[in-house]
Motif scaffolding. Sequence first.
Motif, PDB file in Angstrom:
ATOM      1  N   ALA A  29      24.725 -11.964 -16.431  1.00 31.27           N
ATOM      2  CA  ALA A  29      23.347 -12.413 -16.238  1.00 31.27           C
ATOM      3  C   ALA A  29      23.244 -13.884 -15.851  1.00 31.27           C
ATOM      4  O   ALA A  29      22.242 -14.307 -15.280  1.00 31.27           O
ATOM      5  N   ASN A  30      24.243 -14.672 -16.160  1.00 30.01           N
ATOM      6  CA  ASN A  30      24.163 -16.118 -15.936  1.00 30.01           C
ATOM      7  C   ASN A  30      25.474 -16.623 -15.335  1.00 30.01           C
ATOM      8  O   ASN A  30      26.339 -17.112 -16.064  1.00 30.01           O
ATOM      9  N   PRO A  31      25.626 -16.524 -14.011  1.00 33.85           N
ATOM     10  CA  PRO A  31      26.875 -16.960 -13.380  1.00 33.85           C
ATOM     11  C   PRO A  31      27.169 -18.459 -13.560  1.00 33.85           C
ATOM     12  O   PRO A  31      28.301 -18.883 -13.382  1.00 33.85           O
ATOM     13  N   GLN A  32      26.168 -19.262 -13.933  1.00 32.79           N
ATOM     14  CA  GLN A  32      26.361 -20.700 -14.140  1.00 32.79           C
ATOM     15  C   GLN A  32      26.794 -21.049 -15.556  1.00 32.79           C
ATOM     16  O   GLN A  32      26.828 -22.217 -15.934  1.00 32.79           O
ATOM     17  N   ASP A 142      20.719 -20.879 -21.999  1.00 33.33           N
ATOM     18  CA  ASP A 142      21.194 -20.957 -20.610  1.00 33.33           C
ATOM     19  C   ASP A 142      22.659 -21.381 -20.519  1.00 33.33           C
ATOM     20  O   ASP A 142      23.219 -21.466 -19.426  1.00 33.33           O
ATOM     21  N   ALA A 143      23.294 -21.584 -21.655  1.00 30.49           N
ATOM     22  CA  ALA A 143      24.744 -21.804 -21.712  1.00 30.49           C
ATOM     23  C   ALA A 143      25.410 -20.602 -22.385  1.00 30.49           C
ATOM     24  O   ALA A 143      26.477 -20.710 -22.974  1.00 30.49           O
ATOM     25  N   THR A 144      24.719 -19.455 -22.313  1.00 29.55           N
ATOM     26  CA  THR A 144      25.293 -18.177 -22.738  1.00 29.55           C
ATOM     27  C   THR A 144      25.153 -17.205 -21.577  1.00 29.55           C
ATOM     28  O   THR A 144      24.427 -17.466 -20.609  1.00 29.55           O
ATOM     29  N   THR A 145      25.839 -16.100 -21.682  1.00 25.28           N
ATOM     30  CA  THR A 145      25.661 -15.016 -20.715  1.00 25.28           C
ATOM     31  C   THR A 145      26.034 -13.704 -21.359  1.00 25.28           C
ATOM     32  O   THR A 145      26.677 -13.674 -22.415  1.00 25.28           O
ATOM     33  N   THR A 146      25.604 -12.640 -20.716  1.00 26.43           N
ATOM     34  CA  THR A 146      25.960 -11.295 -21.146  1.00 26.43           C
ATOM     35  C   THR A 146      25.833 -10.366 -19.967  1.00 26.43           C
ATOM     36  O   THR A 146      25.397 -10.769 -18.887  1.00 26.43           O
ATOM     37  N   SER A 147      26.202  -9.122 -20.176  1.00 25.59           N
ATOM     38  CA  SER A 147      26.128  -8.100 -19.139  1.00 25.59           C
ATOM     39  C   SER A 147      25.154  -7.020 -19.567  1.00 25.59           C
ATOM     40  O   SER A 147      24.840  -6.890 -20.752  1.00 25.59           O
ATOM     41  N   PRO A 148      24.676  -6.222 -18.610  1.00 22.72           N
ATOM     42  CA  PRO A 148      23.715  -5.175 -18.959  1.00 22.72           C
ATOM     43  C   PRO A 148      24.316  -4.127 -19.895  1.00 22.72           C
ATOM     44  O   PRO A 148      25.541  -3.962 -19.961  1.00 22.72           O
ATOM     45  N   ILE A 149      23.428  -3.454 -20.595  1.00 19.64           N
ATOM     46  CA  ILE A 149      23.815  -2.320 -21.434  1.00 19.64           C
ATOM     47  C   ILE A 149      23.239  -1.071 -20.776  1.00 19.64           C
ATOM     48  O   ILE A 149      22.029  -1.001 -20.520  1.00 19.64           O
ATOM     49  N   ALA A 150      24.090  -0.103 -20.493  1.00 20.56           N
ATOM     50  CA  ALA A 150      23.633   1.169 -19.920  1.00 20.56           C
ATOM     51  C   ALA A 150      22.952   1.993 -21.002  1.00 20.56           C
ATOM     52  O   ALA A 150      23.266   1.867 -22.187  1.00 20.56           O
ATOM     53  N   ALA A 157      18.513   1.424 -21.572  1.00 24.68           N
ATOM     54  CA  ALA A 157      19.258   0.431 -20.798  1.00 24.68           C
ATOM     55  C   ALA A 157      18.533  -0.912 -20.875  1.00 24.68           C
ATOM     56  O   ALA A 157      17.305  -0.964 -20.935  1.00 24.68           O
ATOM     57  N   LEU A 158      19.301  -1.976 -20.915  1.00 22.76           N
ATOM     58  CA  LEU A 158      18.737  -3.326 -20.888  1.00 22.76           C
ATOM     59  C   LEU A 158      19.551  -4.172 -19.926  1.00 22.76           C
ATOM     60  O   LEU A 158      20.787  -4.126 -19.934  1.00 22.76           O
ATOM     61  N   SER A 159      18.861  -4.961 -19.128  1.00 22.84           N
ATOM     62  CA  SER A 159      19.565  -5.882 -18.240  1.00 22.84           C
ATOM     63  C   SER A 159      20.111  -7.046 -19.059  1.00 22.84           C
ATOM     64  O   SER A 159      19.657  -7.307 -20.184  1.00 22.84           O
ATOM     65  N   GLY A 160      21.061  -7.755 -18.503  1.00 25.03           N
ATOM     66  CA  GLY A 160      21.577  -8.946 -19.169  1.00 25.03           C
ATOM     67  C   GLY A 160      20.481  -9.967 -19.413  1.00 25.03           C
ATOM     68  O   GLY A 160      20.430 -10.610 -20.464  1.00 25.03           O
TER      69      GLY A 160
END
Length: 192
Positions: A29-32, A142-150, A157-160
């Motif tokens: 969800a947060n490539p940065q 904004d210094a974290t990230t995650t991936s979607p859950i199917a 389902a939830l997006s990142g």
Amino acid sequence: MPRTSDTALLVIDAQESFRQRPDDWAATANPQVFDNIALLVEHARAAGDAVVWVTHAEPGTGGVFDPDSGFVRVVAELDPRADEIHVTKTTVNAFTSTDLQAQLVARGVGTVVVCGIRTEQCCETTARVAGDLGFAVEFVTDATTTSPIAAGPGYAALSGEDLMRRTESVLGAREFAVITTTAHRVRAAAAV
């Protein structure tokens, strides 16, 4: 520089293991995330805050989180220093399976700043446990990230991005943590 602050930056699971799962990492969800973490690390060091590098290991599994894989290491671009705190956890939070609490207490740390990978899992759980242990908690979403859950049996389902916003809402509204941004944290550190 010797540590002069009662604050510690906890960098949770910013490790090579995640990039070894290319389909999962491509959907982050947060490539940065690493750029923002690097800014937080730079300013924590300048402020004399402790920097804590937490990695996650699953020994004996043969996967990318197995220490034998060689991927249970902080990503090279974050450049962890040998004299900073390094712990490897085998639980979702950074405290239960490590001596992190004792190390922070010994250094007089009263506030932890949380960033890293898996916003809603390891980062959020670490923030909650830190609060239960008596630390003040700042969560830099904004210094974290995650991936979607199917979607699966009994859950949607939830997006990142949805997971990140949900974590902000739960931690902030329920007063588990102060929700902040990298830019605010860096400005605050620079102003001290």
